[in-house]
Each structure stands twice: as C-alpha cells, then as structure tokens.
Design a protein around this motif. Structure first.
Motif, PDB file in Angstrom:
ATOM      1  N   VAL A   1      46.238  34.984  38.784  1.00 18.75           N
ATOM      2  CA  VAL A   1      46.216  36.440  38.623  1.00 18.75           C
ATOM      3  C   VAL A   1      45.283  36.823  37.472  1.00 18.75           C
ATOM      4  N   VAL A   2      45.386  36.120  36.343  1.00 18.56           N
ATOM      5  CA  VAL A   2      44.553  36.431  35.179  1.00 18.56           C
ATOM      6  C   VAL A   2      43.078  36.227  35.502  1.00 18.56           C
ATOM      7  N   ALA A   3      42.760  35.124  36.183  1.00 19.40           N
ATOM      8  CA  ALA A   3      41.364  34.840  36.506  1.00 19.40           C
ATOM      9  C   ALA A   3      40.762  35.943  37.374  1.00 19.40           C
ATOM     10  N   LEU A   4      41.503  36.385  38.392  1.00 22.03           N
ATOM     11  CA  LEU A   4      40.979  37.425  39.266  1.00 22.03           C
ATOM     12  C   LEU A   4      40.953  38.772  38.541  1.00 22.03           C
ATOM     13  N   ALA A   5      41.942  39.018  37.706  1.00 24.38           N
ATOM     14  CA  ALA A   5      41.979  40.267  36.943  1.00 24.38           C
ATOM     15  C   ALA A   5      40.781  40.361  36.004  1.00 24.38           C
ATOM     16  N   ARG A   6      40.407  39.257  35.390  1.00 20.88           N
ATOM     17  CA  ARG A   6      39.216  39.252  34.517  1.00 20.88           C
ATOM     18  C   ARG A   6      37.971  39.617  35.322  1.00 20.88           C
ATOM     19  N   GLY A   7      37.925  39.133  36.557  1.00 21.59           N
ATOM     20  CA  GLY A   7      36.804  39.482  37.421  1.00 21.59           C
ATOM     21  C   GLY A   7      36.766  40.966  37.740  1.00 21.59           C
TER      22      GLY A   7
ATOM     23  N   ASP B   1      34.364  35.272  48.022  1.00 24.78           N
ATOM     24  CA  ASP B   1      34.085  36.280  46.992  1.00 24.78           C
ATOM     25  C   ASP B   1      35.120  36.275  45.872  1.00 24.78           C
ATOM     26  N   LEU B   2      36.353  35.822  46.171  1.00 23.06           N
ATOM     27  CA  LEU B   2      37.365  35.801  45.114  1.00 23.06           C
ATOM     28  C   LEU B   2      37.000  34.780  44.040  1.00 23.06           C
ATOM     29  N   ASP B   3      36.509  33.604  44.467  1.00 21.96           N
ATOM     30  CA  ASP B   3      36.081  32.593  43.496  1.00 21.96           C
ATOM     31  C   ASP B   3      34.914  33.109  42.665  1.00 21.96           C
ATOM     32  N   ALA B   4      33.965  33.767  43.343  1.00 18.17           N
ATOM     33  CA  ALA B   4      32.799  34.305  42.633  1.00 18.17           C
ATOM     34  C   ALA B   4      33.216  35.378  41.640  1.00 18.17           C
ATOM     35  N   LEU B   5      34.209  36.184  42.034  1.00 16.33           N
ATOM     36  CA  LEU B   5      34.687  37.241  41.150  1.00 16.33           C
ATOM     37  C   LEU B   5      35.383  36.629  39.931  1.00 16.33           C
ATOM     38  N   GLY B   6      36.102  35.526  40.163  1.00 17.36           N
ATOM     39  CA  GLY B   6      36.741  34.822  39.053  1.00 17.36           C
ATOM     40  C   GLY B   6      35.726  34.274  38.069  1.00 17.36           C
ATOM     41  N   GLU B   7      34.646  33.707  38.598  1.00 16.52           N
ATOM     42  CA  GLU B   7      33.579  33.182  37.732  1.00 16.52           C
ATOM     43  C   GLU B   7      32.919  34.312  36.953  1.00 16.52           C
TER      44      GLU B   7
ATOM     45  N   ALA C   1      34.514  35.295  33.653  1.00 15.14           N
ATOM     46  CA  ALA C   1      34.571  34.339  32.546  1.00 15.14           C
ATOM     47  C   ALA C   1      34.177  34.983  31.218  1.00 15.14           C
ATOM     48  N   SER C   2      33.371  36.042  31.283  1.00 14.50           N
ATOM     49  CA  SER C   2      32.918  36.707  30.053  1.00 14.50           C
ATOM     50  C   SER C   2      33.966  37.652  29.476  1.00 14.50           C
ATOM     51  N   VAL C   3      35.030  37.900  30.232  1.00 15.10           N
ATOM     52  CA  VAL C   3      36.099  38.805  29.788  1.00 15.10           C
ATOM     53  C   VAL C   3      37.212  37.987  29.142  1.00 15.10           C
ATOM     54  N   GLU C   4      37.591  38.352  27.937  1.00 12.23           N
ATOM     55  CA  GLU C   4      38.658  37.643  27.231  1.00 12.23           C
ATOM     56  C   GLU C   4      39.993  37.810  27.972  1.00 12.23           C
TER      57      GLU C   4
END
Length: 598
Positions: free
Chosen positions: A55-61, A152-158, A161-164
């Motif tokens: 959830v956090v990884a996708l939310a950062r995206g 696209d979900l994986d790409a959005l997660g990547e 990465a710049s979001v804390e």
C-alpha cells in the motif's frame, strides 16, 4: 408507525480512517496472513506487513503522480488483489476512490468519470483502457490512466521512490472520519447512475458494529474467497471487514471455475447473492435426479429443512429428525459442503430476498446463511441476521447504531452513522431521499416485528396495482418462481391490468439436461420450444407453487416463456444481478401486450 433502534457498540472517533487497521495489523501481527494472491503457481500468501508495504509503495507513486487529498481516482477492474491494494493506496493519500463496474459501457464510464471529476484512473484491461481513451475529449479533468495488466502498478511504485514514506504517514494521519472515502455510483435499475458520497465514518461505523455479532466470520483464522464485484458496496464492506478483523481473503472473478477455486481456497465463509445459492441448490438437485438419486436428494432436502426449522423451536429437532440428519450428512450434505471447499460453515447473502425454504435448506446442510439488508446509500448494511440473533425469513434486526422506522405507507426509513452524506452534484436527488432530520427514505417496503426483525415486503415503485385495485408486491412471486431448477429469471407484470402475469426465462445450464429428458434433439433451443406443452407444464409447476404464497387476486394467471435469458450484456440485469424492470418492460413490450390481448 413502528420504530426499532439498537445502540452502537462501537463509536468511530473523529480521527479514525479506514486505513488504520492496515497499519495496526502490520504492527500487531506482521506475519499473519491477510490475503492470498492468485498466481500461475497457485495461491501465494500476503502477510499484514507485506500488504502495508504494498500500500505504501503504491501510495508513494500516487503522490509522485500528483494525486492530492480529496482528488477522485477512478478504479475499473474485476475483483482481484490489485483492486483492494489500489483502494487502500488511494485512501492512504487522502484520495477518494470512484469504483466503476468492469462491465460498464463506454457511455457509463464517461458519465462516471465526468460527473465525479476524476483526475486519474486505474483500469484493468486493454478494453477498459480503450473505453476511457474513446471518451477523453469529454473528460478535461482526467489526467493519467494506469493499466493493471501492463505492469503500470510496478512502474508507479518505482516512480514513487523519490517520495519519502513519511509523507504517506503524514497524509494518512491527516484523513479524518468525516472525510469522503468513496463515491459509489448506483448501478441503477432505472435512470442514470447517481454517485453516493460515503465517508470513512459511514463505512467504518457499519463494519465495526457488525463484526461483534458476526465474530464467527470476521476473526483471525477465518477466510473468504471474494467473487462478487468490488465495485459493489456489499463486497467492498466485506473487504473492509476482513482487513479490520485480520481474516484472510482471496479474490477471483472467474465465476465459471468458482467451484474449483472454492475447493482450492477452502474458505470458512462466503459472500454471495441469492442467485448463486439458488444455482448451487438447483444444480445439486438436478444432478441427483439425473443420476437416478432424486428420491434420496428429495428426502435429504426435506430432512435438512425440518432439522433447521427444529433449531428454532424449544427443545430443538426431534430425535427422529436428528437421526435422519446424521445419516444424510454422510450421504448428501458433506458433498454439498465439499463443493464450497469443505470448511465453509457460514455465508452472508444480500442484494435480494433469499427465501425461507432455501435458507432452512442450507442451514440444515451445515452452512448458515445470514441474510441482510442495505443499500449503497447506507454504506450499505443496515440490518442482518447475527449468530445469536437469527430469524430465517427476515433480514435480521438493525445493526448496532442503526434505527429503522416503518412509515405509515410501509416505507423503510433509516437513521444512523451509516447513512450517506449526499449524492454527488445532485442536491435535488438528495433532497428526495434524505429529510431534514437525517432519515433516509429507502423506497423499500417492510415490516418490523415486536423483536425488531425486519421483513422486506416489496419496493414502492414496483408495487403493481391491478385494474381491480389490488396491490401486488412482485418480489414474493418472483423469488418463489426462481426456486425452480429450470427457471433463471422472471418478471411479474399486471399494473393497471385485469390480472397478474409473468415473463419467465429458462436457465441455460439446466436446459440441455431437461431437453434430453424430454426427448428433444440437441439442436433445439429455448426459442424453438418455448410454446412446447412439456416445457410449459414444467414451468406451470413453479407457477402453482408460487401462487400458494398469495391470494387468488394476486396469483399469476398467465405466463410466457421468453426466447432467451436476461443478461447484463443485453441490459436487462445490473452487475449485481438485479432485473432492470423498465428495460425488460420496454424490450418485451410486445410479449406483455400479447398477454393482455393488445
């Protein structure tokens, strides 16, 4: 006027949000299994900690993509793990999820995206992506569209990465109970879908007050396989309940292989609509009769019902019934439970009446079906039969925190924290159903008994008034007709007409066996045989059985078998399998006219 209220057992604080259990579970039981993902290698477990991290990884995206608190983000997909993941990620950044049925037409998709003002959208397939792309010129607010099947979900997660990660925690903590969680567009049996605005408090209050009375379902160690569309508020509430109670959930949208999936997943409870329970019963009965074991099944059915009915009487079932029940448990009931995976002992049913006979049958077999009632506008559950408070034939008592009132004309009125805030962009429609005292006017008709159990008797707009002035609620007749193994759907007609009649469709799965038993060629279709004497005699049995429940003036006098079944694709059914009465009336106007000599 009659009214019944149950005080809340849980009150949702102003700072609470639907994401709280995700973080609480990850801290309290990080290794507990929260979900099972379906893969080519079978079911793979997802722990509470893994889910929170997903959830956090996708939310950062989403933050990296510019999604702001309050932004509407649409979600169009079949029921799958990613649906739940996206839902919680949107909530975690303060966004508002706008579900869209994956079967929606391009016109419906365009309307929901435009009316909600969605700024981003998740879709599952190329077909979905094309449906959105074809309407882009009408959607000035819509920004990015991400497709689940293309990674696209994986790409959005990547991209996130710049979001804390701390930014997600800050965003999540800023969400309060009064903030909007979702706008659910009613599938609508008539008219254009309306967007029901539900807050975190609406949904959280609903499930938090339901769980204590259904703790045999919602508990650590329990599991369910969700196959209803998550775009429907009923399935969505179960999703939230599973996360809140830290149970285990799998997703599947492959209804054709549902039995195999149930046997592989082995859930302890399931969520469904009455039509699925009817199909399970009808298929088992038809198979038994086809294999020459019809008498055994019929006797086992009668004993199951007698056993269940006995559970509601002082002293319980008689010794004779108990002995027969034990015998048939080995011969018949165990096989029926095995079709649900072998561990399923409970089920929740909603969306339409189940019928007392079918409810007693399943409880007698060993699967208690808790029938409930609600609407999208009420988050959705307002009443349900509970483990220690069940009365078959009713939809249960009001959930804690809910008050139900029966108006003088029989309409069900609802008050409590579960009642929605408003229809999105539609003050006029809101004013029609929500009065100044906060009572929601459901449009449904019902009765409350002295103990507070609610029985649904019909829908105001569906009441048929015959030429003789007789008021007829079609639901009772329709439910009893659908109990016949050969019948799929039915619509009772007769408004301003001299008598009641019915349109009937034949179950496509049951048709081949019946056709063979009747001695007709494999090439014969329902359309070929709809006036056949043998077929009509079989349907007449169902009509006769249904008519036993009503007076002579309310009884079905004439029926017509239609050439094909109602489907969602042809517009006669909603995604939750409710019949769109207006569409059927229009499509089969000539059939109805012929009944009355027009």
């Amino acid at each position: 006027m009659r009214e019944f209220a149950v005080p809340p057992v849980v009150t949702i604080g102003d700072a609470a949000s639907l994401t709280d259990p995700v973080w609480d579970n990850a801290e309290a039981a990080p290794d507990a299994v929260q979900f099972a993902r379906r893969t080519s290698h079978g079911w793979v477990d997802v722990t509470c900690a893994q889910f929170r991290d997903d959830v956090v990884a996708l939310a950062r995206g989403l933050v990296a993509a510019g999604v702001e608190p309050g932004d509407r983000v649409a979600l169009m997909s079949k029921t799958r793990y990613e649906w739940t993941l996206i839902d919680y990620a949107i909530w975690s950044v303060g966004g508002v999820t706008v579900p869209i049925y994956e079967t929606s037409s391009a016109e419906q998709v365009a309307w929901i995206l435009a009316d909600s003002g969605a700024t981003a959208c998740f879709v599952e397939t190329n077909t979905h992506a094309l449906a959105v792309a074809g309407e882009r010129d009408q959607l000035p607010a819509l920004g990015e569209v991400w497709q689940i099947e293309t990674g696209d979900l994986d790409a959005l997660g990547e991209r996130g990465a710049s979001v804390e990660a701390a930014e997600i925690d800050r965003r999540r903590r800023a969400v309060g109970a009064g903030d909007v969680a979702t706008i659910i567009y009613t599938s609508g049996t008539t008219g254009r879908p309306k967007g029901c605005v539900l807050t975190h408090r609406n949904i959280y209050s609903d499930i938090a007050n339901a769980i204590p009375g259904l703790n045999n379902l919602f508990r650590p160690g329990a599991s369910t396989l969700l196959f209803l569309p998550l775009a429907h508020s009923f399935a969505r509430l179960i999703q939230v309940g599973v996360v809140t109670a830290r149970a285990r959930m799998g997703h599947t949208a492959d209804v054709k292989n549902l039995v195999a999936d149930l046997q592989a997943f082995r859930p302890t409870f399931v969520l469904s609509v009455p039509r699925v329970f009817e199909k399970v019963y009808n298929t088992a009965k038809q198979r038994a009769h086809g294999d020459g074991k019809g008498k055994i099944f019929d006797r086992a059915e009668a004993v199951a019902i007698a056993y269940s009915e006995g559970l509601d009487r002082p002293g319980g079932p008689s010794l004779a019934v108990k002995l027969q029940h034990a015998l048939f448990d080995r011969l018949v009931y165990g096989k029926l439970r095995a079709a649900l995976g072998g561990q399923c002992t409970d089920a929740i049913s909603g969306g339409a009446p189940l019928g007392a006979r079918l409810a007693h049958f399943f409880r007698g077999v060993g699967v208690t079906v808790y029938e409930g009632y609600g609407l999208t506008e009420t988050s959705p559950a307002v009443a349900v039969n509970l483990r220690k408070a069940i009365r078959i034939g009713t939809v249960g008592r009001p959930l804690p925190g809910v008050t139900i009132r029966i108006a003088d004309d029989g309409e069900i009125l609802i008050n409590g924290a579960v009642v929605f805030e408003r229809y999105w962009n539609n003050d006029e429609a809101t004013a029609e159903v929500l009065d100044s005292d906060g009572w929601f006017h459901s449009g449904d008709l019902g009765e409350l008994d002295a103990d507070g159990y609610l029985t649904i008797t019909g829908r105001k707009k569906e009441i048929i008034v015959t030429a003789g002035g007789k008021n007829v609620a079609p639901a009772l007749l329709e439910d009893r007709l659908r109990a016949h193994p050969l019948i799929s759907q039915t619509l009772v007609v007769g408004d301003r007409q001299p008598f009641i009649a019915a349109l009937v469709t034949i179950d496509e799965e049951a048709w081949p066996k019946w056709r063979a038993s009747a001695g007709y060629p494999e090439t014969d279709t329902v359309a070929d045989r709809r006036d056949d004497e043998k077929l009509r005699a079989e349907v007449q049995k169902a009509v006769d059985e249904a008519n036993k429940a009503v007076s002579h003036a309310e009884a079905i006098k004439v029926f017509r078998i239609l050439p094909r079944d109602f489907t969602e694709a042809t517009g006669e059914l909603t995604p939750s399998l409710k019949v769109k009465r207006g569409v059927v009336h229009k499509t089969y106007a000539d059939e109805i006219s012929a009944i009355y000599g027009g």
